[in-house]
Design an enzyme around this catalytic site. Sequence first.
Site, PDB file in Angstrom:
ATOM      1  CB  ALA A  35      -0.956  -0.025   1.190  1.00 55.88           C
ATOM      2  CG  ASP A 307       0.538  -3.321  14.869  1.00 51.79           C
ATOM      3  OD1 ASP A 307       1.368  -2.944  15.726  1.00 51.79           O
ATOM      4  OD2 ASP A 307      -0.365  -2.583  14.434  1.00 51.79           O
ATOM      5  CG  HIS A 438      11.446  25.601  38.868  1.00 53.36           C
ATOM      6  ND1 HIS A 438      10.257  25.049  39.301  1.00 53.36           N
ATOM      7  CD2 HIS A 438      11.404  26.921  39.180  1.00 53.36           C
ATOM      8  CE1 HIS A 438       9.532  26.005  39.853  1.00 53.36           C
ATOM      9  NE2 HIS A 438      10.195  27.154  39.801  1.00 53.36           N
TER      10      HIS A 438
END
Length: 457
Positions: A35, A307, A438
């Site tokens: 694809a 996957d 910070h």
Amino acid sequence: MERFDAIIIGGGPGGAKAARTLAVGGKSVALVENAHWGGVCLNCGCIPTKMLLGATAPKALLRGLERQRVAKGVVGVEYEALQKRIQRYTRAASQTLAKGLEDAGVTLFNGRGVCADPHSVRVLGPDGSETAFLSATAIILACGSRSASFPGLAPDHDAILDSTDLLAIPAVPESLIIVGAGAIGLEMADFFSAMGCTVTLVEAAPQLAPTEDADIARELQKLLGKAGRVCLTGVKASSLLTREGKAVLRLEDGRELTADKALVAVGRAPNTSGLDVDKAGCALDKRGFVTVDERLRASPTVYAIGDVNGKTLLAHAAEHQGAYVARQILGAAEGAYEPGPVPSCIYGALEVMRVGKTAKEAQAEGDGVAVSRALLTGNAIAQAGGDASGFVKVVWQKNRMVGIAALGHGVSHLVTAAQLLLLGHYSDEKLHQFMFAHPTLDEALAVAIQAPREPAA
């Protein structure tokens, strides 16, 4: 027949990473993609979704500042222009990826890769005819996944859509039902709600974000409810169909919901249909995922990453596995695959971040599990952004940090620092070695680590 050192089926994050690593290492590599180069993540998944959410992010920021009565105004999003920008970006990124692979020495094949035997792959064209026959010492399956569905809950690509359909929808619907409140469902809900769409989330599990701890899910549902989203949890859908151009969802308790469109977001299914893995000596589990051993081998000559092996369905997990397998083939890695504490995020105006174990996962392994928390209300950067809802949470297992999670605006930005803290075992006794800038949102991590611990509920 064309011969290579390695053949990779699938040009997504995992396949592309493995191909580049092998090519740089001096191996001849064939990469087969059916694809889009870059796979689902780049072309119709992670990246387009984040570009949608990026466009509506100023709306959430303005809404928070309006609640504090320090700003006012309107943020408008041109949906058509946004879609064009996404298409241009993903097309260019896909082309750049392909060119980079070719420049690295990877041979690219457009077509569907099918296993022929333990050392060979057939490349098929759109009509099913064979366009190439490849042979190699090793094969890597990196075929990825597609949207899953259940009987009676299948997209018809009319009013009932999968995530690919919804990403390409030409106009924002007035109403949307989302079946499934995992990462995909929650992120789609965030964008379309911000665009003025009436969104209803329906989740069969007892909570939103089913893979997260219950305290994260409860707070998330409370905050989404305040934002006007309807969230139905613990209810199962019995059918979903298009009726007179509308999506109609029937719940098992008899209720019926109607909307202009519905999204089926009930998970992912592996792209193993027609792959013929048995011919390569591989097997599939009952869900269709390729089974692998501790070294991600599906057979003596075949690896499966990302996957398609079902271990962790995340793009960066596929990349990590691809790099590991490539090193295995190059002889640069030994031993079992160890992912370490896996990072994951759900994006949007409200975000969920987690690295490592949930408290529930840790409890399943035994006693001695505690949690410590820091509310974001005490963080100056969270306050400056207009929304200080949510918290950071640390999971402890026998006095060792094993997981860090957070819910709130912008908490996805904590994910890398959280992973480094876990990898370095920076418990409260060792935290002085880690300097936090910070003011930053990161400081909430330090506060959570040093906060009093309570037994996990």
